[in-house]
Design a protein around this motif. Structure first.
Motif, PDB file in Angstrom:
ATOM      1  N   LEU A 288      -9.056   8.033  -3.256  1.00  0.00           N
ATOM      2  CA  LEU A 288      -8.463   8.469  -2.960  1.00  0.00           C
ATOM      3  C   LEU A 288      -7.747   8.380  -0.927  1.00  0.00           C
ATOM      4  N   ILE A 289      -9.384   8.539  -0.401  1.00  0.00           N
ATOM      5  CA  ILE A 289      -9.306   7.632   1.168  1.00  0.00           C
ATOM      6  C   ILE A 289      -8.359   6.314   1.232  1.00  0.00           C
ATOM      7  N   ALA A 290      -8.383   5.687   0.529  1.00  0.00           N
ATOM      8  CA  ALA A 290      -8.196   4.036   0.550  1.00  0.00           C
ATOM      9  C   ALA A 290      -6.866   3.503  -0.331  1.00  0.00           C
ATOM     10  N   GLY A 291      -6.184   4.183  -1.440  1.00  0.00           N
ATOM     11  CA  GLY A 291      -5.716   4.013  -1.795  1.00  0.00           C
ATOM     12  C   GLY A 291      -4.317   5.059  -1.571  1.00  0.00           C
ATOM     13  N   PHE A 292      -4.440   6.026  -0.408  1.00  0.00           N
ATOM     14  CA  PHE A 292      -3.646   6.460   0.315  1.00  0.00           C
ATOM     15  C   PHE A 292      -3.336   5.433   1.702  1.00  0.00           C
ATOM     16  N   THR A 293      -4.410   5.078   2.711  1.00  0.00           N
ATOM     17  CA  THR A 293      -3.692   4.962   3.769  1.00  0.00           C
ATOM     18  C   THR A 293      -3.888   3.023   3.750  1.00  0.00           C
ATOM     19  N   ILE A 294      -4.163   2.958   2.783  1.00  0.00           N
ATOM     20  CA  ILE A 294      -3.812   0.827   2.689  1.00  0.00           C
ATOM     21  C   ILE A 294      -2.532   1.223   1.976  1.00  0.00           C
ATOM     22  N   PRO A 295      -2.139   1.228   0.902  1.00  0.00           N
ATOM     23  CA  PRO A 295      -0.612   1.065   0.621  1.00  0.00           C
ATOM     24  C   PRO A 295       0.289   1.589   1.162  1.00  0.00           C
ATOM     25  N   ILE A 296       0.340   2.560   1.840  1.00  0.00           N
ATOM     26  CA  ILE A 296       0.816   3.231   3.290  1.00  0.00           C
ATOM     27  C   ILE A 296       1.011   1.926   4.656  1.00  0.00           C
ATOM     28  N   ILE A 297       0.103   1.973   5.231  1.00  0.00           N
ATOM     29  CA  ILE A 297       0.115   0.854   6.076  1.00  0.00           C
ATOM     30  C   ILE A 297       0.737  -0.507   5.810  1.00  0.00           C
ATOM     31  N   PHE A 298      -0.100  -0.697   4.646  1.00  0.00           N
ATOM     32  CA  PHE A 298       0.980  -1.806   3.795  1.00  0.00           C
ATOM     33  C   PHE A 298       2.120  -1.571   3.654  1.00  0.00           C
ATOM     34  N   ALA A 299       2.871  -0.623   2.979  1.00  0.00           N
ATOM     35  CA  ALA A 299       3.824  -0.637   3.151  1.00  0.00           C
ATOM     36  C   ALA A 299       4.753  -0.273   4.487  1.00  0.00           C
ATOM     37  N   VAL A 300       4.596  -0.046   5.818  1.00  0.00           N
ATOM     38  CA  VAL A 300       4.572   0.731   6.825  1.00  0.00           C
ATOM     39  C   VAL A 300       4.742  -0.689   7.221  1.00  0.00           C
ATOM     40  N   SER A 301       3.742  -1.986   7.055  1.00  0.00           N
ATOM     41  CA  SER A 301       3.582  -2.989   8.178  1.00  0.00           C
ATOM     42  C   SER A 301       4.947  -4.254   7.279  1.00  0.00           C
ATOM     43  N   LEU A 302       4.456  -4.141   6.496  1.00  0.00           N
ATOM     44  CA  LEU A 302       6.044  -4.868   5.090  1.00  0.00           C
ATOM     45  C   LEU A 302       7.447  -4.183   6.246  1.00  0.00           C
ATOM     46  N   ASN A 303       7.156  -2.648   6.497  1.00  0.00           N
ATOM     47  CA  ASN A 303       9.248  -2.578   6.699  1.00  0.00           C
ATOM     48  C   ASN A 303       9.221  -3.350   8.220  1.00  0.00           C
ATOM     49  N   GLU A 304       8.189  -3.363   8.731  1.00  0.00           N
ATOM     50  CA  GLU A 304       7.855  -4.208   9.555  1.00  0.00           C
ATOM     51  C   GLU A 304       8.754  -5.279  10.284  1.00  0.00           C
ATOM     52  N   VAL A 305       8.029  -6.062   8.648  1.00  0.00           N
ATOM     53  CA  VAL A 305       8.865  -7.662   8.618  1.00  0.00           C
ATOM     54  C   VAL A 305      10.514  -7.895   8.420  1.00  0.00           C
ATOM     55  N   SER A 306      10.964  -9.241   9.625  1.00  0.00           N
ATOM     56  CA  SER A 306      11.964  -8.873   9.952  1.00  0.00           C
ATOM     57  C   SER A 306      13.060 -10.016   8.773  1.00  0.00           C
ATOM     58  N   HIS A 307      11.915 -10.689   8.512  1.00  0.00           N
ATOM     59  CA  HIS A 307      12.757 -11.660   7.298  1.00  0.00           C
ATOM     60  C   HIS A 307      12.983 -11.315   5.779  1.00  0.00           C
ATOM     61  N   THR A 308      14.386 -10.839   5.561  1.00  0.00           N
ATOM     62  CA  THR A 308      14.536 -10.124   4.845  1.00  0.00           C
ATOM     63  C   THR A 308      14.201 -11.118   3.551  1.00  0.00           C
ATOM     64  N   GLY A 309      14.040 -12.433   3.614  1.00  0.00           N
ATOM     65  CA  GLY A 309      13.347 -13.218   2.651  1.00  0.00           C
ATOM     66  C   GLY A 309      11.986 -13.019   2.395  1.00  0.00           C
ATOM     67  N   TYR A 310      11.562 -12.857   3.329  1.00  0.00           N
ATOM     68  CA  TYR A 310       9.905 -13.368   3.331  1.00  0.00           C
ATOM     69  C   TYR A 310       9.486 -11.777   2.698  1.00  0.00           C
ATOM     70  N   LYS A 311      10.365 -10.733   2.786  1.00  0.00           N
ATOM     71  CA  LYS A 311       9.399  -9.085   3.015  1.00  0.00           C
ATOM     72  C   LYS A 311       9.354  -8.942   1.481  1.00  0.00           C
ATOM     73  N   LYS A 312      10.895  -9.871   0.814  1.00  0.00           N
ATOM     74  CA  LYS A 312      10.778  -9.272  -0.641  1.00  0.00           C
ATOM     75  C   LYS A 312       9.713 -10.193  -1.245  1.00  0.00           C
ATOM     76  N   ILE A 313       9.616 -11.528  -1.023  1.00  0.00           N
ATOM     77  CA  ILE A 313       8.389 -12.560  -1.836  1.00  0.00           C
ATOM     78  C   ILE A 313       7.323 -11.810  -1.647  1.00  0.00           C
ATOM     79  N   VAL A 314       7.111 -11.378  -0.210  1.00  0.00           N
ATOM     80  CA  VAL A 314       5.835 -10.696   0.297  1.00  0.00           C
ATOM     81  C   VAL A 314       5.192  -9.319  -1.165  1.00  0.00           C
ATOM     82  N   GLN A 315       6.360  -8.451  -1.160  1.00  0.00           N
ATOM     83  CA  GLN A 315       6.521  -7.018  -1.821  1.00  0.00           C
ATOM     84  C   GLN A 315       6.058  -7.572  -3.797  1.00  0.00           C
TER      85      GLN A 315
END
Lengths: 311, 554, 296
Positions: free
Chosen positions: A92-119
């Motif tokens: 529960l702890i890891a399964g919440f924090t890490i995907p949230i951190i990932f989602a937030v970091s991904l949101n900060e990626v400015s290059h849309t193409g790169y963002k889509k590929i990573v996701q």
């Protein structure tokens, strides 16, 4: 007095009529739920019987609480309960924090193409079965040419290979890690979609105010997904005792059984697996009741402290 | 708004149109029967992807001959789940082959007693069984016949040694063909070779590797304990041949010594440290790399790895089978006969449209004509007789059978209809040919030249020649104890699960411990078994064994 | 001052980009591994050591799968159940979610509780099966759709999103005399595309991947078989092929394919169609809808 009662009813009916479209939109589906989810719960009665196939309902033998007493007096049951709770809390702890951190970091990626590929790539492991993922983990951590041991040996941290998979104490961590690897991308989808709903004007305003990236994340992004996180959290807390058994079973081996056996596997092994329908149902009913208690507790707490809740 | 309405409308239309397509009408049509051909629905616990809806050569021939066609559903995953649902819902197929998961069906009264049907309509089944028909009866309390056995063939003669003590051919060749008879010999050979060749193809040599992945622990780790100490395979219980008393086989003092030997092998570094941690695929990978000198396992479990070695031409890295026991006072009983076990097979349910026709269909399959048909195919198409009267498979058919077995089974149907009683390997029919297509000459052609050379040096042609023969052991009057049907609500069922939990944890622990700790852990294991009432359960089990003997002899 | 800030930004971007690259590699590995094994000769795979490239290339593992009949029909049924299931699920979840997002709705609390409990209680396999039998849903396409139409989890996800939308948007419509249904369709739905796309993905993947309901309810009807179920059957029969050899102790022929390799090829065959759906949905929640744009 009677008048007041009557007018209350009147008011209720009147409001009901006003909201007739809302009822129209929900009642048909509530009926579906009643049929498909609630009717089969009669099966719980089995846990008070010694259920045997081929007998009609009235021919079954009634045993009262015998099945529950048997569960609660089994030492093994407490062991599996401990393991289940340990792994689900860690998950529960890891399964919440890490995907949230990932989602937030991904949101900060400015290059849309790169963002889509990573996701897109990040959610691929979700489709790879646990058998395969467990196999990969075993090979990575093997003492016979496993990458992790090779690296640690070369760096001089250890003199001889470590049998990671034979260490019961490590088992919970390995399960948690494997789960993150497999499900991080998938679990972050809901957060990513919530982030996109945040009004971009808020970011513009923050930039004007001179907020840096981290302050934007802290003051806009995270509050923006707060309600989704809380609802998910409440629902997950309800599931603490029901974590399945597939990954634990596939990642375990005889040397770590004391740490790997979980409730759902126990229910399968000693219940349905032996055609003991009543015993299996009793365990299922027990975990359902625990779930519901956890759910209401979590819901109440969050309602009180954060004003967010499911019900 | 308008656009949305349109979407809803289209969606509704799709649903409306597709409704009749997916209603039950399909099903009804499929099982509609013409005057001559009856379609029986069936459920098989063993999936067979070559099943072709009886549209293969043999299937068409069968339909023509018997007027029966089968609409088969096969299990996926655990068959017990679906079988329990079939039993619970009362929606039975006409025929059902549930393998071991038959308890629920019998309890719920889904199956009909075949005794009279066999007597009146199945002359071939009766003839093949003879006196052994007694062994078809379910239990002492319920003497009905529910199943026509399909898994156990009659008078099966085993040409092949399945295991368990394997030693790499290169080991015995390099060491000058030493006698491998006891664990001591086995250990000495492994040890000498490891010292001589610490690496194989650049990788560290592994002396002995075991496997404990889930149920496989029984095959590679626990079952060999009774083989090495002279007791036949009766599952987790061993049966005293004089008193018929059942006992957990771990309690035999000799087996403690076997496990002590494994502990010793670990102590001197010859046992793979990963034995109890590795998964099946890791184990196979090590064997396929040719670096494991000894494996204690059955052929079918290591088959993929051995095939991989063969495909690379590393024939010296494949394995020979040796009659290893704890010491010379024991004889390895892998060929001890259990007789015909009856047991698992095909049943006719209460819902069957035409039980007489169904039993006649199964009876035809058990006739000589039927058996040749299911094993060999159709004369003139899949086999011919040569001038000496020998049945032979034409070259093009044989080629397809070997190189594209899947297509072969699908097109010809050979091997798809082992649905009734039949003779096993090594039995000859009235033409003097074998019923089945497996015979000794075939095994020889399977051996590599290296294997033949090694065997020659041991004065043998087959690995079986090194082993004690069938006639050196008495036939077990109780058959194989592991397939005695135990009712679902017997305490034995739960006990066996608990016993497995204890064994699977403590046997590996005992083997991996230091020699000084070994006895302590072994005693702890026995104490834990006692704590779950093993003695009481053994008595209960004994009563089932005795009842079976009574059932079979009375 | 300004220059320094740009530097911080650039460092952040580079660092973040790098971390994402690591995530990319680490999460891509299992999939590439599966792909490599599926394209490698079975008997060579047994030796282990395949990472992301096949060692001995072959398409044999795929050929084995595609020799089976009924795959095309099963594929069609799978697509149909995915499309119908997703559309029906979306309609149902969004409607219920909207009613529950309305804080003035009388039955809100009762319905919420009623729904959320379904996530934690279930009657088990046998009562469920008997229910389907009594509703005549066995041997029917609708058994794929009806029981799964309402999913409480999806409803709560959508509801949470809808609650986040500013209520003033609806309020002005109500003042103009719009009905609940009009507001739902014209205002709420268009604003909810990100969450609807997400839930559509969840439902579609769930529908596409499920095989157990096919097995339980439609196992005997080839016309209603789904792709996943057919593939499960193929996998099982390659596995039991060796089990049969064990039971009968027959001479096992040297097979060219192993269950493990078939499993990998099957994974690829099932995953590829569904991941192709993703980019279509992705545009809805990577870009998202801006509330500001709708406001004006």
């Amino acid at each position: 007095m009677a008048n007041v009662e009557a007018s209350k009813v009147d008011l209720f009916v009147k409001k009901m009529y006003q909201q007739r479209y809302l009822y129209l939109m929900s009642v048909p589906f509530i009926i579906l739920v009643l049929i498909f989810n609630y009717i089969p719960i009669w099966g719980w009665i089995m846990s008070f019987q010694n259920f045997k196939l081929g007998r009609t309902f009235f021919e079954q033998e009634w045993v009262g609480l015998a099945n529950f007493i048997q569960i609660l007096s089994d030492k093994q049951f407490y062991l599996v309960l401990r393991n289940t709770l340990a792994m689900s809390v860690m998950g529960l702890i890891a399964g919440f924090t890490i995907p949230i951190i990932f989602a937030v970091s991904l949101n900060e990626v400015s290059h849309t193409g790169y963002k889509k590929i990573v996701q897109t790539i990040s959610y691929l492991p979700h489709f790879v079965s646990w058998v395969v993922v467990a196999g990969i983990f075993y090979k990575l951590l093997s003492t016979d040419g496993g990458v992790v041991n090779d690296i640690l040996m070369k760096l001089g941290f250890i003199g001889e290979p470590i049998q990671f998979m034979a260490k019961g104490k490590l088992f919970w961590w390995i399960v948690t890690l494997a789960d993150i690897w497999k499900e991080m991308g998938w679990n972050s989808i809901i957060f990513i979609s919530a982030i996109t709903a945040i009004d971009p004007q808020l970011y513009d305003a923050a930039k004007v105010d001179g907020c840096g990236r981290f302050r934007q994340i802290w003051h806009i992004t995270l509050p923006g997904i707060r309600s989704v996180v809380i609802v998910l959290l409440i629902l997950s807390i309800g599931n603490l005792v029901r974590i399945g058994f597939e990954k634990q079973m596939l990642l375990s081996n005889p040397l770590v059984f004391d740490y790997s056996e979980v409730l759902d596997l126990y229910a399968l092994k000693y219940g349905l697996g032996l055609n003991r329908f009543s015993f299996g149902t009793a365990i299922g009913m027990f975990s359902s009741l625990v779930s519901v208690c956890l759910l209401f507790t979590a819901n109440g707490l969050f309602k009180h402290y954060s004003k967010e809740s499911v019900m | 708004m308008l656009k949305n309405k349109k979407i809803v409308l289209v969606f509704g239309l799709v649903i409306f149109i597709s409704l009749p397509i997916f209603s039950n009408s399909n099903k009804e049509k499929a099982s509609e029967t013409s005057d001559k051909v009856t379609t029986f629905t069936a459920f098989f616990a063993d999936p067979n992807s070559s099943w072709n809806g009886m549209q293969d050569d043999v299937g068409k021939f069968l339909t023509e001959k018997t007027g029966v066609t089968l609409n088969v559903e096969m299990a996926v995953g655990d068959p017990a789940q679906k079988i329990n649902l079939i039993a619970a819902s009362g929606v039975y197929p006409d025929l059902i082959s549930p393998k071991g998961d038959n308890g629920a069906l019998i309890e719920s009264g889904a199956l009909i007693d075949l005794t009279d049907l066999i007597d009146k309509h199945a002359p071939n089944i009766k003839a093949v069984l003879g006196d052994q028909i007694k062994r078809l009866r379910h239990s002492y309390e319920d003497q009905s016949i529910y199943f026509i056995p399909t898994l156990d063939a009659i008078n099966q003669y085993y040409y092949k040694v399945g295991g368990p003590f394997n030693l790499q051919l290169d080991v015995v060749e390099k060491l000058g063909y030493p006698e491998i008879r006891t664990l001591e010999d086995y250990e000495a050979a492994i040890k000498a070779y490891v010292e001589k060749y610490p690496t194989i193809d650049g990788q560290k040599t592994i002396g002995l590797s075991l496997l404990a992945d889930d149920w496989r622990i029984m095959i590679s780790t626990t079952n060999p304990a009774f083989f090495a100490t002279g007791a036949p395979d009766d599952g987790e219980f061993t049966i005293d041949p004089k008193t018929f008393d059942a006992m957990l086989h771990y309690k035999r003092p000799a087996e403690r010594e076997y496990f002590r030997w494994l502990n010793h092998m670990n102590d001197i570094g010859l046992l793979d440290k990963e034995s109890f941690v590795q998964k099946y695929d890791q184990y196979l990978a090590k064997i396929a790399a040719g670096k494991v000198l000894a494996v204690i396992d059955q052929d079918w479990e290591i088959g993929q790895a051995v095939n991989s070695l063969k495909s690379e031409g590393k024939f010296n890295r494949t394995y020979g089978k040796f009659p290893v026991t704890l010491d010379e006072s024991y004889k390895i009983p892998v060929f001890q006969q259990a007789g015909f076990n009856g047991g698992w097979g095909i049943a006719i349910t209460k819902s069957c449209k035409d039980p007489v026709k169904a039993i006649k269909f199964l009876d035809y399959l058990a006739s000589e004509e039927g058996q040749i048909l299911v094993n060999w195919g159709i004369e003139g198409k899949h086999y011919n007789y040569n001038e000496k009267g020998e049945r032979i498979i034409p070259a093009d058919v044989l080629d397809m059978k070997i190189n594209d077995n899947n297509k072969f089974k699908k097109e010809t149907g050979v091997g798809n209809y082992l649905l009734s009683l039949r003779y096993g390997d090594g039995n000859k029919d009235s033409t003097g040919n074998y019923y089945t297509t497996n015979y000794p000459e075939q095994i020889l052609s399977d051996y590599s030249d290296f294997e033949k050379k090694v065997l020659k040096n041991y004065n043998a042609t087959f690995w079986k020649d090194l082993f004690p023969k069938e006639d050196e052991f008495p036939v077990k009057p109780w058959g194989a104890a592991w397939n005695i049907p135990i009712p679902n609500d017997s305490p034995i069922t739960v006990f066996q699960q608990k016993e497995q939990d204890i064994i699977r944890q403590l046997i590996p622990e005992a083997i991996m411990a230091t020699p000084a700790e070994f006895d302590g852990i072994y005693d702890k294991m026995l104490a834990q078994l006692e704590a779950i009432d093993s003695t009481k359960i053994e008595k209960e089990y004994t009563s089932y064994v005795k009842k079976r003997i009574k059932l079979w002899t009375e | 001052m300004k220059r320094k800030k740009i530097n911080v930004d650039r460092v952040f971007n580079t660092f973040n980009g790098l971390i994402m690259a690591i995530v990319l590699i680490v999460t891509l590995y299992p999939f590439l591994n599966v792909l490599a094994v599926s394209l490698n000769e079975s008997l060579d795979t047994v030796k282990g050591g395949i990472t992301i490239f096949p060692r001995k290339f072959t398409t044999e593992n795929y050929k084995v799968i595609f020799t089976y009949q009924n795959l095309l029909n099963a594929f069609f049924i799978s697509v149909l159940r995915t499309v119908v299931g997703t559309v029906a699920g979306l309609i149902a979840s969004s409607m219920v979610a909207y009613t529950l997002s309305r804080s003035d709705f009388q039955a809100r609390k009762f319905f919420s509780t009623f729904l959320v409990l379904t996530l934690y209680v279930s009657g088990g396999l046998i009562p469920g099966f008997l229910l389907m039998r009594d509703l005549h849903l066995i041997n029917s396409f609708w058994v794929y759709i009806l029981p799964a139409i309402v999913n409480a989890f999806y409803i709560f996800m959508i509801r949470t999103y809808m609650e986040g939308l500013p209520f003033e948007l609806q309020e002005s419509a109500f003042i103009d005399g719009a009905s609940d249904i009009t507001v739902f369709i014209k205002i709420i739905l268009p604003l909810s595309t990100p969450v609807l796309a997400t839930i559509a993905l969840f439902i579609a993947v769930g529908q596409w991947n499920s095989w157990f309901d096919t097995y339980l309810y439609n196992g005997s009807n080839d016309l209603l078989s789904t792709l996943q179920f057919e593939l499960m059957k193929i996998l099982q029969s390659t596995q039991t092929g060796s089990d049969m050899a064990r039971n009968n102790n027959v001479l096992e022929q040297m097979t060219t394919v192993t269950p493990d390799s078939i499993k990998m090829a099957i994974t690829i065959v099932t995953v590829v169609p569904i991941i192709m759906v993703y980019p279509f949905l992705q545009k809805y929640f990577v870009k998202g809808m801006t509330i500001g744009a709708v406001k004006s």
